[in-house]
Design a protein around this motif. Structure first.
Motif, short mmCIF file in Angstrom:
data_model
loop_
_atom_site.label_atom_id
_atom_site.label_comp_id
_atom_site.label_asym_id
_atom_site.label_seq_id
_atom_site.Cartn_x
_atom_site.Cartn_y
_atom_site.Cartn_z
N ILE A 46 -5.66 3.31 10.84
CA ILE A 46 -6.24 2.94 9.55
C ILE A 46 -7.48 2.08 9.78
CG2 ILE A 46 -4.77 0.87 9.27
CD1 ILE A 46 -4.75 1.54 6.21
N PHE A 53 -10.39 -1.73 1.04
CA PHE A 53 -9.89 -3.04 0.60
C PHE A 53 -10.96 -4.11 0.86
CE2 PHE A 53 -7.96 -7.08 1.68
CZ PHE A 53 -7.26 -7.34 0.51
N THR A 85 0.05 4.26 0.19
CA THR A 85 -0.44 5.39 1.00
C THR A 85 0.08 5.35 2.43
OG1 THR A 85 -2.46 4.25 1.76
CG2 THR A 85 -2.56 5.39 -0.37
N PHE A 137 -10.35 -0.38 7.81
CA PHE A 137 -10.69 -1.16 6.62
C PHE A 137 -12.18 -1.46 6.66
CE2 PHE A 137 -6.25 -2.00 7.43
CZ PHE A 137 -5.67 -2.05 6.17
N ASN A 159 -9.47 2.76 4.16
CA ASN A 159 -9.14 1.80 3.10
C ASN A 159 -10.36 0.95 2.79
OD1 ASN A 159 -8.10 -0.54 1.67
ND2 ASN A 159 -6.07 0.15 2.28
N ASP A 165 0.84 -1.20 0.00
CA ASP A 165 0.00 0.00 0.00
C ASP A 165 0.88 1.26 0.00
OD1 ASP A 165 -1.77 2.07 0.47
OD2 ASP A 165 -2.92 1.00 1.97
#
Length: 453
Positions: free
Chosen positions: A427, A453, A362, A429, A451, A360
């Motif tokens: 972060i 994902f 980022t 997800f 994210n 990733d």
């Protein structure tokens, strides 16, 4: 299909250019070792021999006949050869007349060692005295990890010190998993992966036009399908006491992830479990986890998990319900899968979220290590460490948008972690996206990452 394996092909091509090359390829069955080899040698001068469990005489005879076919020599096929030295004398005489690099592949090498305990010593002598200085690349490949280690890789093995490279072939990374499919949603891709993992044979055995649940019912729960009994065949050559190992794996699959809880359920002393656990780790079936901020040798917080997605699925949903499946009463096992499938996939989603951070772009710092963190009361799905940074993550496999409350709860849990002065990042997800409020909040807080994902 030949998917990915870029790094492995690069290694083999580098080895091919060396004046002296002895490459060992090993790893669990179905991972694609033979496919890798055949892809590598398809445009090169090579001889491929697949060993099996036949008697040594029959193996020599088959090797000889294949050489006769390869070199278009009918005469050699009529001669009775009873030893490896004579066979390799013939082979070496033939390749001496070839003015290009030659590759010799012996696949499932461990079977030759099983039928003749001295074979690795015999091959070592033949290599040292007659093959080493030839314009040849040797590839030895094997699926029995413990035997390949003891016969080829270990310090006290006869062939130790000869190899110039070794490839332990691992499952296909999820990064390349989509290449097995065409026009499939990310959600379905993750659901499929949660069952097959990255083992090419399993992936290709599924009907990719159908749903994961259809494949479970019509492939895994079908007694005539090889997937139904796969773990038994996969493990029976590597281990002796199949019932003991299966009991341990079943216990872990049911939630007993600590040595103490496995010991309690199976009524086996903890010290008596250690050799079995160690063997399963050696075979790449189990892995040991500790909180990412602690040393791997820490035994008090260590947990054990089944690494392979399919084996994990099998010990959760096939092995416990074989009484039903054997009489083709699949409704009850299928109901068990259906009612818990989202929870099952969510665990894989967490694994993949951690894996995805490694590519990733980022992430604002180089990741040194990544894993989970837990104590008696709390667990954090994702923790990544940099030199001066630490990243905390939460994964949500649900049909709802993730909101600020999830972030704030993660930040509260992170307060319990010893950060050693590292700069904090967070972060989230989410399968289904994020609330507008959280998106706006992340825009004004540069240490908050989102994210999909």
């Amino acid at each position: 299909m030949f998917i990915n394996r870029v790094k492995e092909m690069n290694t083999l091509n580098k080895e091919f250019k060396k004046p002296e090359s002895f490459t060992v390829i090993y790893g669990r069955r179905r991972a694609g070792k033979t496919t890798l080899i055949k892809e590598f040698i398809k445009d090169k001068k090579s001889f491929y021999f697949f060993a099996d469990k036949q008697s040594e005489y029959l193996q020599i005879e088959r090797f000889k006949n294949q050489l006769g076919d390869f070199f278009k020599d009918e005469f050699i096929k009529k001669i009775d050869i009873k030893d490896w030295d004579t066979l390799f004398d013939y082979f070496i005489a033939k390749i001496d007349s070839i003015d290009q690099k030659f590759i010799l592949v012996i696949d499932e090498f461990q079977y030759l060692c099983m039928i003749n305990k001295s074979f690795s010593s015999i091959f070592q002598r033949i290599y040292d005295e007659r093959l080493k200085n030839k314009n040849i690349m040797i590839i030895l490949c094997g699926s029995l990890i413990s035997m390949m280690y003891s016969e080829v890789l270990a310090y006290d093995s006869p062939l130790f010190g000869r190899r110039t490279a070794q490839i332990k072939l691992k499952p296909i990374s999820f990064k390349y998993y989509k290449e097995f499919y065409s026009d499939i949603s990310r959600e379905k891709l993750i659901e499929m992966y949660s069952i097959t993992g990255g083992i090419p044979k399993y992936i290709l055995s599924f009907d990719r036009e159908e749903t994961p649940l259809w494949n479970i019912e019509n492939n895994i729960f079908d007694r005539d399908n090889y997937l139904y009994s796969e773990p038994k065949f996969l493990l029976q050559e590597e281990i002796n006491d199949l019932s003991r190992y299966f009991s341990i794996l079943q216990s872990i699959a049911s939630g007993n992830t600590k040595i103490s809880s496995i010991s309690s359920q199976l009524q086996i002393n903890s010290s008596g479990l250690t050799p079995y656990i160690s063997k399963l780790i050696e075979l790449d079936i189990l892995e040991k986890e500790v909180p990412i901020t602690e040393d791997i040798l820490n035994g008090k917080k260590a947990l054990y998990k089944i690494k392979d997605n399919y084996l994990n699925f099998w010990f959760n949903y096939v092995y416990p319900y074989q009484s039903y499946l054997e009489i083709e009463n699949i409704n009850f096992p299928l109901e068990k899968v259906t009612t818990s499938f989202d929870l099952w996939v969510s665990k894989t989603y967490e694994d993949l979220a951690r894996e995805s951070l490694l590519w990733d772009s980022t992430i604002p710092f180089p990741i040194k290590s990544i894993g989970r963190w837990w104590d008696k009361n709390e667990e954090i799905d994702v923790v990544a460490l940099g030199e001066k940074e630490i990243l905390f993550g939460e994964c949500k496999w649900s049909n709802k948008h993730v909101g600020l409350s999830v972030l704030f709860k993660l930040q509260e849990k992170a307060k319990k972690v010893d950060k050693k002065g590292k700069k904090e990042f967070y972060i989230l997800f989410s399968k289904s996206g994020f609330s507008e409020e959280l998106i706006e909040y992340s825009k004004v807080n540069s240490n908050i990452l989102l994210n999909n994902f």
